[in-house]
Design an enzyme around this catalytic site. Structure first.
Site, short mmCIF file in Angstrom:
data_model
loop_
_atom_site.label_atom_id
_atom_site.label_comp_id
_atom_site.label_asym_id
_atom_site.label_seq_id
_atom_site.Cartn_x
_atom_site.Cartn_y
_atom_site.Cartn_z
CG ASN A 186 -1.75 -1.28 1.28
OD1 ASN A 186 -1.60 -2.04 2.22
ND2 ASN A 186 -2.59 -1.54 0.29
CB VAL A 242 0.73 6.40 2.60
CG1 VAL A 242 -0.07 5.42 3.44
CG2 VAL A 242 2.16 6.45 3.06
CB CYS A 243 -2.78 3.26 -0.78
SG CYS A 243 -4.47 2.72 -1.05
CG LEU A 244 -3.54 4.92 6.06
CD1 LEU A 244 -3.47 3.41 6.28
CD2 LEU A 244 -2.47 5.59 6.90
#
Length: 184
Positions: free
Chosen positions: A76, A84-86
């Site tokens: 991620n 960041v894929c959060l």
């Protein structure tokens, strides 16, 4: 509207007074770096990352932008740019959260529980789903190559007033350093 700026100031002070090393980019309080340690009981334990944080004008009503400066192997996290894929930060952010939550809850949760079904690094996601042991070994290799405590202290991305190394020079010096350490 001085409320968002007071909140930004308060959250930043709270983060600086915690156990995190915070480095301001300029005189404003909107962009800074935070030293982040990999969580215990994870393959990231022992790794240290320099995290770039950008606070939007509408903070805390809009989420901060978070990115890893030194490389990390994670489904991620974009390996090239460190973004960041959060979901919690990007989509479900609430003004109830603060900067300490990002470093004490959100990022540790991201590293402890990667989501390979929503990848920014497809290769890491595929390896994690196919062979968890090999994935964890690759994470540890990245920690050893890119996330040692001395790596973040000397990172050229510190944006000093006189940047000495270009990106190409940095990549070359990084490769030489790794090559020098590979042969015991």
């Amino acid at each position: 509207m001085s409320s968002p700026s007071k909140r930004r100031e308060m959250d930043l002070m709270k983060l600086m007074m915690s156990d995190y090393k915070v480095e301001m980019v300029n005189d404003g309080m909107q962009e800074f770096y935070v030293e982040f340690n990999g969580p215990k009981d994870s393959p990231y334990h022992g790794g240290v990352w320099k995290i770039r944080v950008e606070l939007p004008d509408a903070y805390p009503y809009k989420s901060p932008s978070i990115g890893f400066i030194n490389k990390i192997y994670h489904p991620n996290v974009d390996e090239m740019c460190g973004s960041v894929c959060l979901d919690v930060i990007n989509q479900t952010w609430s003004p109830m959260f603060d900067l300490v939550n990002v470093f004490e809850v959100f990022l540790p949760q991201l590293l402890l529980y990667p989501n390979p079904s929503d990848p920014l690094n497809g290769e890491a996601a595929a390896l994690m789903m196919r062979d968890r042991t090999s994935y964890e070994q690759r994470v540890k290799e990245y920690c050893e190559k890119y996330a040692k405590p001395e790596d973040i202290g000397a990172a050229p991305e510190e944006k000093s007033s006189d940047e000495e190394l270009s990106e190409d020079e940095y990549a070359a010096s990084d490769d030489e350093e790794i090559a020098g350490k590979a042969d015991p």
